[in-house]
Design a protein around this motif. Structure first.
Motif, PDB file in Angstrom:
ATOM      1  N   ALA A 210       0.824  -1.055   0.079  1.00  0.00           N
ATOM      2  CA  ALA A 210      -0.197  -0.037  -0.149  1.00  0.00           C
ATOM      3  C   ALA A 210       0.885   1.222  -0.100  1.00  0.00           C
ATOM      4  N   SER A 211       1.893   1.246   0.623  1.00  0.00           N
ATOM      5  CA  SER A 211       2.975   2.524   0.896  1.00  0.00           C
ATOM      6  C   SER A 211       3.398   2.632  -0.432  1.00  0.00           C
ATOM      7  N   VAL A 212       3.921   1.581  -1.351  1.00  0.00           N
ATOM      8  CA  VAL A 212       4.448   1.947  -2.505  1.00  0.00           C
ATOM      9  C   VAL A 212       3.315   2.375  -3.499  1.00  0.00           C
ATOM     10  N   ALA A 213       2.417   1.540  -3.560  1.00  0.00           N
ATOM     11  CA  ALA A 213       1.382   1.958  -4.356  1.00  0.00           C
ATOM     12  C   ALA A 213       0.934   3.352  -4.312  1.00  0.00           C
ATOM     13  N   ARG A 214       0.875   4.023  -3.100  1.00  0.00           N
ATOM     14  CA  ARG A 214       0.504   5.363  -2.671  1.00  0.00           C
ATOM     15  C   ARG A 214       1.659   6.270  -3.463  1.00  0.00           C
ATOM     16  N   ALA A 215       3.149   5.924  -3.010  1.00  0.00           N
ATOM     17  CA  ALA A 215       4.069   6.706  -3.638  1.00  0.00           C
ATOM     18  C   ALA A 215       3.839   6.833  -5.200  1.00  0.00           C
ATOM     19  N   VAL A 216       3.541   5.828  -5.947  1.00  0.00           N
ATOM     20  CA  VAL A 216       3.374   5.604  -7.233  1.00  0.00           C
ATOM     21  C   VAL A 216       2.468   6.518  -7.777  1.00  0.00           C
ATOM     22  N   ALA A 217       1.208   6.519  -6.797  1.00  0.00           N
ATOM     23  CA  ALA A 217       0.120   7.453  -7.340  1.00  0.00           C
ATOM     24  C   ALA A 217       0.394   8.705  -7.168  1.00  0.00           C
ATOM     25  N   ASP A 218       1.129   9.106  -6.008  1.00  0.00           N
ATOM     26  CA  ASP A 218       1.291  10.507  -5.475  1.00  0.00           C
ATOM     27  C   ASP A 218       2.245  11.171  -6.737  1.00  0.00           C
ATOM     28  N   ALA A 219       3.262  10.439  -7.108  1.00  0.00           N
ATOM     29  CA  ALA A 219       4.190  10.998  -8.310  1.00  0.00           C
ATOM     30  C   ALA A 219       3.496  10.977  -9.597  1.00  0.00           C
TER      31      ALA A 219
ATOM     32  N   ARG B  51      -5.290  20.773 -11.051  1.00  0.00           N
ATOM     33  CA  ARG B  51      -4.852  21.213  -9.654  1.00  0.00           C
ATOM     34  C   ARG B  51      -5.273  22.466  -9.209  1.00  0.00           C
ATOM     35  N   GLY B  52      -6.152  22.497  -8.260  1.00  0.00           N
ATOM     36  CA  GLY B  52      -6.616  23.962  -7.820  1.00  0.00           C
ATOM     37  C   GLY B  52      -7.707  24.378  -8.235  1.00  0.00           C
ATOM     38  N   ASN B  53      -8.295  23.520  -9.343  1.00  0.00           N
ATOM     39  CA  ASN B  53      -9.421  24.115 -10.064  1.00  0.00           C
ATOM     40  C   ASN B  53     -10.639  23.194  -9.625  1.00  0.00           C
ATOM     41  N   ILE B  54     -10.494  21.972  -9.294  1.00  0.00           N
ATOM     42  CA  ILE B  54     -11.645  21.259  -8.909  1.00  0.00           C
ATOM     43  C   ILE B  54     -11.106  20.190  -8.051  1.00  0.00           C
ATOM     44  N   ASP B  55     -11.888  19.606  -7.207  1.00  0.00           N
ATOM     45  CA  ASP B  55     -11.571  18.752  -5.977  1.00  0.00           C
ATOM     46  C   ASP B  55     -11.506  17.471  -6.573  1.00  0.00           C
ATOM     47  N   VAL B  56     -10.329  16.859  -6.162  1.00  0.00           N
ATOM     48  CA  VAL B  56     -10.037  15.583  -6.596  1.00  0.00           C
ATOM     49  C   VAL B  56      -9.329  14.792  -5.395  1.00  0.00           C
ATOM     50  N   VAL B  57      -9.802  13.433  -5.656  1.00  0.00           N
ATOM     51  CA  VAL B  57      -9.349  12.358  -4.484  1.00  0.00           C
ATOM     52  C   VAL B  57      -8.866  11.485  -5.245  1.00  0.00           C
ATOM     53  N   ILE B  58      -7.653  10.989  -5.069  1.00  0.00           N
ATOM     54  CA  ILE B  58      -6.736   9.747  -5.559  1.00  0.00           C
ATOM     55  C   ILE B  58      -6.744   8.693  -4.163  1.00  0.00           C
ATOM     56  N   GLU B  59      -7.276   7.684  -4.565  1.00  0.00           N
ATOM     57  CA  GLU B  59      -7.618   6.387  -3.492  1.00  0.00           C
ATOM     58  C   GLU B  59      -6.673   5.351  -3.981  1.00  0.00           C
ATOM     59  N   ILE B  60      -6.219   4.597  -3.147  1.00  0.00           N
ATOM     60  CA  ILE B  60      -5.701   2.970  -3.528  1.00  0.00           C
ATOM     61  C   ILE B  60      -6.533   2.143  -3.289  1.00  0.00           C
ATOM     62  N   ALA B  61      -7.094   1.563  -4.203  1.00  0.00           N
ATOM     63  CA  ALA B  61      -8.393   0.462  -3.975  1.00  0.00           C
ATOM     64  C   ALA B  61      -7.591  -0.778  -3.853  1.00  0.00           C
TER      65      ALA B  61
END
Length: 136
Positions: free
Chosen positions: A105-114, A126-136
Motif C-alpha cells: 500500500a505504501s509503494v502504491a501510494r508513492a507511485v500514485a502520488d508521483a 490542480r487547484g481548479n476542482i476537488d480531486v481524491v486519489i485513492e488506492i483501491a
C-alpha cells in the motif's frame, strides 16, 4: 516557458451535449447526450474520465520506473467525474481509484502520488476542482 508540442488532438464538435464529436483522423466519432438523459451518446464527463484515467496510468508507469518499482500488468484506474451544481453555475469534481494489485500500500501510494504530480490532466485540474486519489 520553452515547450515542445508532442501531439495535438483535434476534435470538431457540433450540437453541444446533444450533438456529436469527431476527430480529424476519424478515430473518435461519437454521439453526445446529456448525462442522465437516456440518450444513446456518451457525455463530456465520461470522455474526460476516460482520458484522465488512461493518462494517469501512463504517468504511473513513468513514476514506477523512476522509483524502481515493477508495475503490475493489470494496473487500472476507475475514474469518477462528477458534474455538480454550485451556486448559479456548475463544477466538476473527481475521484480516481487506483488499482495496483500486488504492490504494498505504501509503494502504491508513492507511485500514485508521483503520477498525480506529473500527469497532465492532474496538473491541469490542480487547484481548479476537488480531486481524491485513492488506492483501491
Amino acid at each position: 516557458m520553452d515547450r515542445t508540442i508532442l501531439y495535438t488532438g483535434r476534435v470538431h464538435t457540433v450540437g453541444g451535449r446533444d450533438g456529436a464529436a469527431r476527430s480529424d483522423d476519424g478515430r473518435l466519432d461519437v454521439r453526445l447526450s446529456p448525462p442522465g438523459s437516456g440518450g444513446e451518446g456518451t457525455n463530456p464527463e465520461q470522455l474526460f474520465a476516460a482520458g484522465w484515467s488512461a493518462c494517469f496510468i501512463g504517468a504511473m508507469r513513468m513514476a514506477a520506473r523512476a522509483q524502481g518499482v515493477a508495475l503490475p500488468a493489470d494496473v487500472s484506474v476507475d475514474a469518477d467525474i462528477d458534474l455538480a451544481r454550485e451556486g448559479d453555475g456548475f463544477v466538476l469534481q473527481a475521484r480516481l481509484a487506483v488499482h495496483l494489485p500486488g504492490l504494498d500500500a505504501s509503494v502504491a501510494r508513492a507511485v500514485a502520488d508521483a503520477a498525480h504530480r506529473t500527469c497532465p490532466y492532474s496538473r491541469a485540474t490542480r487547484g481548479n476542482i476537488d480531486v481524491v486519489i485513492e488506492i483501491a
